[in-house]
Scaffold this active site. Structure first.
Site, PDB file in Angstrom:
ATOM      1  N   TYR A 153       0.851  -1.206   0.000  1.00  0.00           N
ATOM      2  CA  TYR A 153       0.000   0.000   0.000  1.00  0.00           C
ATOM      3  C   TYR A 153       0.883   1.252   0.000  1.00  0.00           C
ATOM      4  CZ  TYR A 153      -2.606   3.867   1.998  1.00  0.00           C
ATOM      5  OH  TYR A 153      -3.124   5.116   2.231  1.00  0.00           O
ATOM      6  N   HIS A 198       2.521  12.753  -7.600  1.00  0.00           N
ATOM      7  CA  HIS A 198       1.821  11.926  -6.615  1.00  0.00           C
ATOM      8  C   HIS A 198       2.654  10.686  -6.264  1.00  0.00           C
ATOM      9  CE1 HIS A 198      -2.469  11.821  -5.002  1.00  0.00           C
ATOM     10  NE2 HIS A 198      -1.950  10.729  -4.458  1.00  0.00           N
ATOM     11  N   ARG A 253       1.939   7.350  -8.075  1.00  0.00           N
ATOM     12  CA  ARG A 253       0.817   6.475  -7.699  1.00  0.00           C
ATOM     13  C   ARG A 253      -0.405   6.622  -8.601  1.00  0.00           C
ATOM     14  NH1 ARG A 253       1.057   4.422  -2.541  1.00  0.00           N
ATOM     15  NH2 ARG A 253      -1.170   4.563  -2.093  1.00  0.00           N
ATOM     16  N   GLY A 268       9.758  11.482  -4.441  1.00  0.00           N
ATOM     17  CA  GLY A 268      11.094  10.912  -4.494  1.00  0.00           C
ATOM     18  C   GLY A 268      12.087  11.478  -3.499  1.00  0.00           C
ATOM     19  N   ARG A 320       6.573   9.153   1.764  1.00  0.00           N
ATOM     20  CA  ARG A 320       6.835   7.724   2.044  1.00  0.00           C
ATOM     21  C   ARG A 320       7.854   7.539   3.172  1.00  0.00           C
ATOM     22  NH1 ARG A 320       5.983   6.924  -3.797  1.00  0.00           N
ATOM     23  NH2 ARG A 320       4.296   5.440  -4.172  1.00  0.00           N
TER      24      ARG A 320
HETATM   25  C1  LIG Z   1       0.283   5.539   0.977  1.00  0.00           C
HETATM   26  C2  LIG Z   1       0.131   6.896   0.353  1.00  0.00           C
HETATM   27  C3  LIG Z   1      -1.087   7.575   0.465  1.00  0.00           C
HETATM   28  C4  LIG Z   1      -1.232   8.846  -0.117  1.00  0.00           C
HETATM   29  N1  LIG Z   1      -2.391   9.546   0.073  1.00  0.00           N
HETATM   30  C5  LIG Z   1      -2.488  10.810  -0.428  1.00  0.00           C
HETATM   31  C6  LIG Z   1      -3.645  11.601  -0.160  1.00  0.00           C
HETATM   32  O1  LIG Z   1      -4.564  11.205   0.555  1.00  0.00           O
HETATM   33  N2  LIG Z   1      -3.695  12.852  -0.709  1.00  0.00           N
HETATM   34  C7  LIG Z   1      -2.667  13.332  -1.496  1.00  0.00           C
HETATM   35  O2  LIG Z   1      -2.736  14.458  -1.967  1.00  0.00           O
HETATM   36  N3  LIG Z   1      -1.562  12.610  -1.729  1.00  0.00           N
HETATM   37  C8  LIG Z   1      -1.451  11.379  -1.210  1.00  0.00           C
HETATM   38  N4  LIG Z   1      -0.316  10.659  -1.443  1.00  0.00           N
HETATM   39  C9  LIG Z   1       0.762  11.238  -2.272  1.00  0.00           C
HETATM   40  C10 LIG Z   1       1.738  12.044  -1.406  1.00  0.00           C
HETATM   41  O3  LIG Z   1       1.155  13.192  -0.853  1.00  0.00           O
HETATM   42  C11 LIG Z   1       2.946  12.477  -2.242  1.00  0.00           C
HETATM   43  O4  LIG Z   1       2.540  13.217  -3.359  1.00  0.00           O
HETATM   44  C12 LIG Z   1       3.809  11.307  -2.708  1.00  0.00           C
HETATM   45  O5  LIG Z   1       3.842  10.296  -1.731  1.00  0.00           O
HETATM   46  C13 LIG Z   1       5.217  11.787  -2.986  1.00  0.00           C
HETATM   47  O6  LIG Z   1       6.048  10.725  -3.344  1.00  0.00           O
HETATM   48  P1  LIG Z   1       7.134  10.097  -2.326  1.00  0.00           P
HETATM   49  O7  LIG Z   1       6.417   9.791  -1.057  1.00  0.00           O
HETATM   50  O8  LIG Z   1       7.620   8.875  -3.030  1.00  0.00           O
HETATM   51  O9  LIG Z   1       8.200  11.129  -2.148  1.00  0.00           O
HETATM   52  C14 LIG Z   1      -0.145   9.412  -0.855  1.00  0.00           C
HETATM   53  C15 LIG Z   1       1.071   8.722  -0.926  1.00  0.00           C
HETATM   54  C16 LIG Z   1       1.218   7.489  -0.331  1.00  0.00           C
HETATM   55  C17 LIG Z   1       2.549   6.801  -0.428  1.00  0.00           C
END
Ligand SMILES: Cc1cc2nc3c(=O)[nH]c(=O)nc-3n(C[C@H](O)[C@H](O)[C@H](O)COP(=O)(O)O)c2cc1C
Length: 416
Positions: free
Chosen positions: A48, A298, A301, A331, A353
């Site tokens: 997840y 994002h 994702r 990243g 993350r």
């Molecule tokens: C498990 C998970 C859930 C996420 N849920 C949201 C969310 O509810 N709203 C949102 O804007 N971004 C969400 N994101 C995206 C993050 O805000 C962010 O853009 C992204 O994780 C950045 O990439 P990185 O974590 O690899 O650096 C989510 C990311 C992950 C990993």
């Protein structure tokens, strides 16, 4: 931060405390925290967090793009004292990063979740962005962590009455800024989650019971604590959104810039648009009344085959940098990534993350460890490139190198 404090942060201390302290002390990079999270989490939970859209090319690109940017150091600049503070949406922050939004934190650490993230962020003096799909409500988070510096992350659902209610609740509860996510007209397709059978709320099947035996720490808390809920979107609603299928059905593909203008009228505070990858959309965000944008794919994702967000940063900064605050995510894993982003014009970075890896490894103490490690790397990078403040950094501190790049050294404990 004093050099002695930095040394203390990154030293692998002789294990003296609890098992959790020992585990955290052994983690000296975000990659270590990731490896530890992978060992501790059931596969469905790790997938997840880790999963990306389709072939996960965008996730790989996000990392390759940082590797392709070299730092250009200056020497003999008296770097004894370094000031990493910056001003973001009118708030002074000690470091140019904050904890961005990610849903369902109690899935990753059933015993703590969002209060641990908000608490660790508060202790470090940085904001935490609470997502709409949190497992703690807007109001409960404030009650549990009164010192928190909170921003709210809005998804524009089909039900605009619910959206307006969320904005009013966040305002009344004292959330200081609003981050509207605009890259989810529909949910992305993440094969890992499908293969691992991720369901929300998690369902008990034979495979999950077997996973439980392999990851007893996670299961112990999961079975003892109350069931996962989405209190922000289920409270007082006739048709509460409780399951992921119903949530996905509520993403609204009809959203346009007119809806952002409507949000701008309802929300009086700073407004940040998250999920921008082009100069054109950044200009539209400015004309819709935004205070800032997050250049973001994002974390890979949503759609695959996107450019790395750091590669899109310069053109967005050039288009709107004079009018809007430009943030970056996707990243970020090291202090040097943040330095590269600042040099290319970002105001600050959203880290996501890495805090889930840290939360899985050590709850709130883990998230504090992650923030400390990034801070130590940031300060050390400033010193080693001859910069003493955020204002020093500009394009002259980075250079894009042609590939191919050497294979990275072993990444983390357990991968050696
Ligand atoms: C498990 C998970 C859930 C996420 N849920 C949201 C969310 O509810 N709203 C949102 O804007 N971004 C969400 N994101 C995206 C993050 O805000 C962010 O853009 C992204 O994780 C950045 O990439 P990185 O974590 O690899 O650096 C989510 C990311 C992950 C990993």
């Amino acid at each position: 931060m004093k050099p002695s404090e930095i040394a203390e942060l990154v030293r692998v201390r002789r294990p003296t405390g609890s098992w959790q302290d020992r585990r955290l002390a052994r983690c000296v990079t975000v990659d270590d925290l990731r490896a530890s999270a992978q060992r501790r989490l059931p596969r469905a939970v790790f997938d997840y967090v880790e999963g990306g859209a389709d072939d996960e090319l965008t996730i790989a690109r996000n990392r390759e793009a940082y590797d392709a940017i070299a730092l250009m150091p200056r020497v003999l600049r008296n770097v004894d004292h370094v000031d990493t503070s910056t001003t973001v949406l009118g708030q002074r922050l000690p470091v140019p990063f904050l904890l961005g939004p990610a849903g369902v934190a109690r899935f990753v650490h059933p015993a703590s979740g969002e209060p641990a993230l908000a608490g660790a962020a508060a202790a470090a003096g940085i904001p935490y962005v609470l997502p709409t799909m949190a497992t703690t409500s807007i109001e409960d988070l404030v009650a549990q962590v009164p010192s928190a510096n909170l921003w709210f992350n809005l998804l524009i659902w089909r039900d605009r009455g619910l959206v307006k209610e969320l904005l009013q609740r966040a305002r009344a509860a004292g959330y200081r800024a609003l981050v509207v996510t605009v890259d989810v007209p529909v949910s992305g397709f993440r094969p890992r989650e499908v293969r691992a059978g991720v369901t929300m709320p998690p369902s008990l099947r034979l495979s999950t019971v077997a996973e439980g035996a392999l990851h007893p720490g996670w299961w112990y808390h999961f079975l003892r604590k109350e069931a996962l809920r989405y209190p922000n979107v289920s409270q007082n609603r006739a048709t509460p959104l409780t399951a992921v299928e119903r949530v996905n059905g509520n993403f609204d593909p009809t959203v346009t810039w007119n809806d952002i203008r409507w949000v701008r009228e309802v929300w009086e505070g700073p407004l940040v648009i998250k999920g921008i990858l082009s100069a054109e959309d950044a200009r539209l965000a400015a004309s819709a009344g935004a205070s800032g944008v997050v250049v973001s794919n994002h974390g890979g994702r949503q759609i695959d085959h996107l450019p790395a967000s750091i590669d899109m940063l310069p053109e967005v900064v050039q288009a709107v940098g004079g009018d809007l605050e430009v943030f970056l995510d996707s990243g970020i894993r090291k202090g040097s990534d943040i330095v590269k982003a600042l040099a290319l014009g970002a105001k600050a970075c959203f880290v996501v993350r890495p805090y889930f890896y840290a939360l899985a490894t050590g709850g709130q103490a883990g998230v504090t460890r992650m923030i400390d490690l990034l801070t130590a790397e940031l300060v050390r990078t400033f010193k080693l490139i001859g910069a003493t403040s955020v204002g020093d950094l500009d394009e002259s501190y980075v250079r894009h190198l042609p590939g191919p790049f050497p294979a990275a050294a072993p990444r983390a404990i357990g991968e050696r």
